[in-house]
Design an enzyme around this catalytic site. Sequence first.
Site, PDB file in Angstrom:
ATOM      1  CB  ILE A 243      42.857  47.925  69.846  1.00 19.43           C
ATOM      2  CG1 ILE A 243      43.330  46.529  70.458  1.00 19.43           C
ATOM      3  CG2 ILE A 243      43.857  48.058  68.421  1.00 19.43           C
ATOM      4  CD1 ILE A 243      43.269  45.262  69.964  1.00 19.43           C
TER       5      ILE A 243
ATOM      6  CG  ASN B  44      41.081  58.680  59.627  1.00 19.51           C
ATOM      7  OD1 ASN B  44      41.619  59.916  59.543  1.00 19.51           O
ATOM      8  ND2 ASN B  44      41.726  58.002  60.628  1.00 19.51           N
TER       9      ASN B  44
ATOM     10  N   GLY C 258      43.283  58.081  54.879  1.00 23.59           N
ATOM     11  CA  GLY C 258      44.002  56.982  55.687  1.00 23.59           C
ATOM     12  C   GLY C 258      43.138  56.179  56.316  1.00 23.59           C
ATOM     13  CD  GLN C 259      37.309  54.337  55.850  1.00 21.58           C
ATOM     14  OE1 GLN C 259      37.079  55.146  54.835  1.00 21.58           O
ATOM     15  NE2 GLN C 259      36.280  53.405  56.431  1.00 21.58           N
TER      16      GLN C 259
ATOM     17  CG  HIS D 142      36.195  53.875  62.078  1.00 17.87           C
ATOM     18  ND1 HIS D 142      36.093  53.363  60.860  1.00 17.87           N
ATOM     19  CD2 HIS D 142      37.450  54.587  62.340  1.00 17.87           C
ATOM     20  CE1 HIS D 142      37.500  53.228  60.478  1.00 17.87           C
ATOM     21  NE2 HIS D 142      38.191  54.124  61.312  1.00 17.87           N
TER      22      HIS D 142
ATOM     23  CG  HIS E  73      39.322  57.646  65.022  1.00 21.31           C
ATOM     24  ND1 HIS E  73      40.209  56.785  65.379  1.00 21.31           N
ATOM     25  CD2 HIS E  73      39.226  57.351  63.792  1.00 21.31           C
ATOM     26  CE1 HIS E  73      40.594  55.956  64.416  1.00 21.31           C
ATOM     27  NE2 HIS E  73      40.012  56.503  63.359  1.00 21.31           N
TER      28      HIS E  73
HETATM   29  P1  AMP Z   1      40.924  54.083  60.641  1.00 18.65           P
HETATM   30  O1  AMP Z   1      42.773  54.512  60.178  1.00 18.65           O
HETATM   31  O2  AMP Z   1      40.407  55.493  60.917  1.00 18.65           O
HETATM   32  O3  AMP Z   1      40.470  52.989  59.712  1.00 18.65           O
HETATM   33  O4  AMP Z   1      41.305  53.278  62.138  1.00 18.65           O
HETATM   34  C1  AMP Z   1      41.209  52.509  62.404  1.00 18.65           C
HETATM   35  C2  AMP Z   1      41.424  52.067  63.904  1.00 18.65           C
HETATM   36  O5  AMP Z   1      40.915  50.993  64.379  1.00 18.65           O
HETATM   37  C3  AMP Z   1      42.594  52.219  64.495  1.00 18.65           C
HETATM   38  O6  AMP Z   1      42.891  53.502  65.187  1.00 18.65           O
HETATM   39  C4  AMP Z   1      43.148  50.938  65.178  1.00 18.65           C
HETATM   40  O7  AMP Z   1      43.939  51.234  66.233  1.00 18.65           O
HETATM   41  C5  AMP Z   1      41.732  50.515  65.567  1.00 18.65           C
HETATM   42  N1  AMP Z   1      41.469  49.042  65.666  1.00 18.65           N
HETATM   43  C6  AMP Z   1      41.794  48.174  64.829  1.00 18.65           C
HETATM   44  N2  AMP Z   1      41.450  46.904  65.263  1.00 18.65           N
HETATM   45  C7  AMP Z   1      40.786  47.176  66.465  1.00 18.65           C
HETATM   46  C8  AMP Z   1      40.088  46.482  67.386  1.00 18.65           C
HETATM   47  N3  AMP Z   1      40.220  45.084  67.475  1.00 18.65           N
HETATM   48  N4  AMP Z   1      39.539  46.881  68.288  1.00 18.65           N
HETATM   49  C9  AMP Z   1      39.513  48.329  68.594  1.00 18.65           C
HETATM   50  N5  AMP Z   1      40.220  49.257  67.785  1.00 18.65           N
HETATM   51  C10 AMP Z   1      40.630  48.522  66.640  1.00 18.65           C
END
Ligand code: AMP
Length: 124
Positions: free
Chosen positions: A38, A95, A101-102, A108, A110
């Site tokens: 997002i 992460n 920094g998760q 997931h 990236h």
């Molecule tokens: P992390 O820091 O690796 O846990 O990354 C979480 C990621 O989820 C971040 O890059 C956010 O921008 C992404 N994120 C959070 N909410 C949503 C959502 N509703 N749809 C898509 N991505 C999201």
Amino acid sequence: MGAPTMYDDSNIFARILRGEIPCKKVHEDEHTLAFDDIAPRAPVHTLVIPKGKYVSATDFADKASDAEIGAFMRAVRKVAALKGVDASGYRLIANTGVDGGQEVPHFHVHVLGGRSVGPMTSAK
Ligand code: AMP
């Protein structure tokens, strides 16, 4: 102490998997869902998640079946193809836990690309 392993059903990716929140789907198979981040940090920024309830990379490696783990890596590669970055290259980031920094406690990866994504990490 390691990362938490108690799965929180209210996390945002669990809600996406339940269809409570929309996502921009890129790929889906029996074990895996991929959708665009997002808040993209690169022209291509897609998240790949298992459908199973795994908190982190550690939890996934510890508890997921070989079929889930295999499907996950194949889905990552498929996303790279669908997004057109398999030839130009891309970065995978998972992460994990506090120091990693998760933010979202559902495992997931990236997939980042579409331009040079810069140095691997800060040196500090
Ligand atoms: P992390 O820091 O690796 O846990 O990354 C979480 C990621 O989820 C971040 O890059 C956010 O921008 C992404 N994120 C959070 N909410 C949503 C959502 N509703 N749809 C898509 N991505 C999201």
